[in-house]
Design an enzyme around this catalytic site. Sequence first.
Site, short mmCIF file in Angstrom:
data_model
loop_
_atom_site.label_atom_id
_atom_site.label_comp_id
_atom_site.label_asym_id
_atom_site.label_seq_id
_atom_site.Cartn_x
_atom_site.Cartn_y
_atom_site.Cartn_z
N HIS A 91 27.85 18.69 20.65
CA HIS A 91 26.65 17.93 20.35
C HIS A 91 25.98 17.51 21.65
O HIS A 91 26.60 16.89 22.50
CB HIS A 91 27.05 16.69 19.53
CG HIS A 91 25.91 15.99 18.86
ND1 HIS A 91 24.90 15.38 19.56
CD2 HIS A 91 25.64 15.79 17.55
CE1 HIS A 91 24.06 14.82 18.70
NE2 HIS A 91 24.49 15.06 17.47
N HIS A 99 30.41 6.71 19.64
CA HIS A 99 30.38 6.51 21.09
C HIS A 99 30.14 5.05 21.44
O HIS A 99 29.74 4.23 20.60
CB HIS A 99 29.34 7.40 21.75
CG HIS A 99 27.91 7.05 21.44
ND1 HIS A 99 27.34 7.22 20.20
CD2 HIS A 99 26.93 6.56 22.24
CE1 HIS A 99 26.08 6.86 20.23
NE2 HIS A 99 25.80 6.44 21.45
N GLU A 153 21.00 0.23 23.06
CA GLU A 153 20.19 1.09 22.19
C GLU A 153 19.57 0.30 21.05
O GLU A 153 20.28 -0.27 20.22
CB GLU A 153 21.04 2.22 21.62
CG GLU A 153 21.74 3.07 22.67
CD GLU A 153 22.67 4.10 22.06
OE1 GLU A 153 22.73 4.19 20.81
OE2 GLU A 153 23.37 4.80 22.82
N HIS A 206 22.61 -1.64 19.07
CA HIS A 206 23.96 -1.46 19.57
C HIS A 206 23.91 -1.72 21.06
O HIS A 206 23.45 -0.88 21.85
CB HIS A 206 24.46 -0.04 19.27
CG HIS A 206 24.37 0.31 17.81
ND1 HIS A 206 23.66 1.40 17.34
CD2 HIS A 206 24.88 -0.31 16.72
CE1 HIS A 206 23.76 1.44 16.03
NE2 HIS A 206 24.48 0.41 15.62
N HIS A 221 29.71 2.42 17.98
CA HIS A 221 28.88 2.74 16.83
C HIS A 221 28.90 4.24 16.58
O HIS A 221 29.47 5.01 17.36
CB HIS A 221 27.44 2.24 17.01
CG HIS A 221 26.75 2.77 18.23
ND1 HIS A 221 27.05 2.35 19.51
CD2 HIS A 221 25.76 3.69 18.37
CE1 HIS A 221 26.29 2.98 20.38
NE2 HIS A 221 25.50 3.80 19.73
#
Length: 435
Positions: A286, A329, A335, A359, A365
């Site tokens: 990803h 992560h 964020e 977060h 999260h």
Amino acid sequence: MTADSILRGFGNHFASEAVQGALPLRGNSPQKSPFGLYAEQLSGSSFVAPRHENFRSWLYRIRPAAVHGKFHPVESGRLFTGSLGDTSLSPNQMRWNPLPLPRPSTDFLHGIFTMAVNGSPLDQKGCAVHLYAINESMANSFLVGNDGDFLFIPEQGSIELATEFGVLRVAPKEIAVIPRGIRFQVKVKGPCRGYLCENYGAPFRLPPLGVIGANGLANPNDFVSPAAAYEDREGRFELFCKVGGRLWRASLEHSPFDVVAWRGNYVPYKYDLSLFNAIGTVSFDHPDPSIFTVLTSPSETPGVANVDFVIFPPRWMVAENTFRPPYFHRNVMSEWMGLIHGVYDAKATGFLPGGSSLHNCLSGHGPDAATFEAASNAALAPHYVADTLAFMVESRYAFHTTPFAENGGLLQDDYQDCWRSLKKHFDVNKGMGRP
């Protein structure tokens, strides 16, 4: 007319005139400007900034911007004007429902709600995140933000940003930036709702493409700035100024939108997010969310942004043997997320268009339990994620939440429950087989 010089910083200038011949033919500040206009320079950087970071525009206007009454401080409603000491810094994951649609006769000055802040406008670092819900146009009032750039992210309903440079019409799935120091109004036809990022740091620009090469992400030619348009109106007006985290008001006897012509590289601009060319893996794993950066405000530390504006648009998923939604992560960057349209691919429920989540630095999260189970067992055929448009405001500074964010009735107290049902899958008896 494009605004690529603002984003690339090549020092190119653009020009627009509402009356032919209003721009001087030679020089920027002639002894007498055409049509009896005043020449005024608006500088978005110091005079001696390097050429690629030097931002300024010349305005040819009916009256200079200096012509107004004395400013006085005013009550700012739910636009936060306190210090960080009046806010909370929490390690909790947080999520909010959307603002309700506004009550009748709510303009932008009365329909803006500050949710989170970091850094300091006085130190020119960090940002603030606001929500707005409005249904009435600003008529005889005007706003100027001296603390930072305003990044508008409409979620519901189109807005019209009237500025000294002209008009930008901005619909959901588009964004617009009003650089600091430029006077503007927000006009609407019906209820509108959205997000606003106030960037205190370096001006937004396109991120460097590095090994991506010449093509990908946001194309500078797709950014649009306004054509010159002016008002020659006299009467009773009010100019509101946000500076030092406070709101001030001065009287005016004329409209400040009296710029007949302009040229330079310090201008408002907008961008259609559907034109973003998403880049992703065609093999496995990803990619980091930074690959979806539209605009960045760099800090003094290379590779560490003061603010990044990142989107998660419709895109193809083709990676093999890969967990495709955003992975679990913890990030040293903080964020703030919002949802413009559809469903965010990391959350099955609870994250609504117009809603938000936070977060903070190193807060764990990732996908909720339902999304994790579905993605872990999905057949990995090529798949187009169509019904989605989410965004993230990412900052090197932790976000402090405001009293309204905590007590305004939007906070979801049960957000942590979305991970509580994640199952234990570990079984040492399954052996060492690897996919």
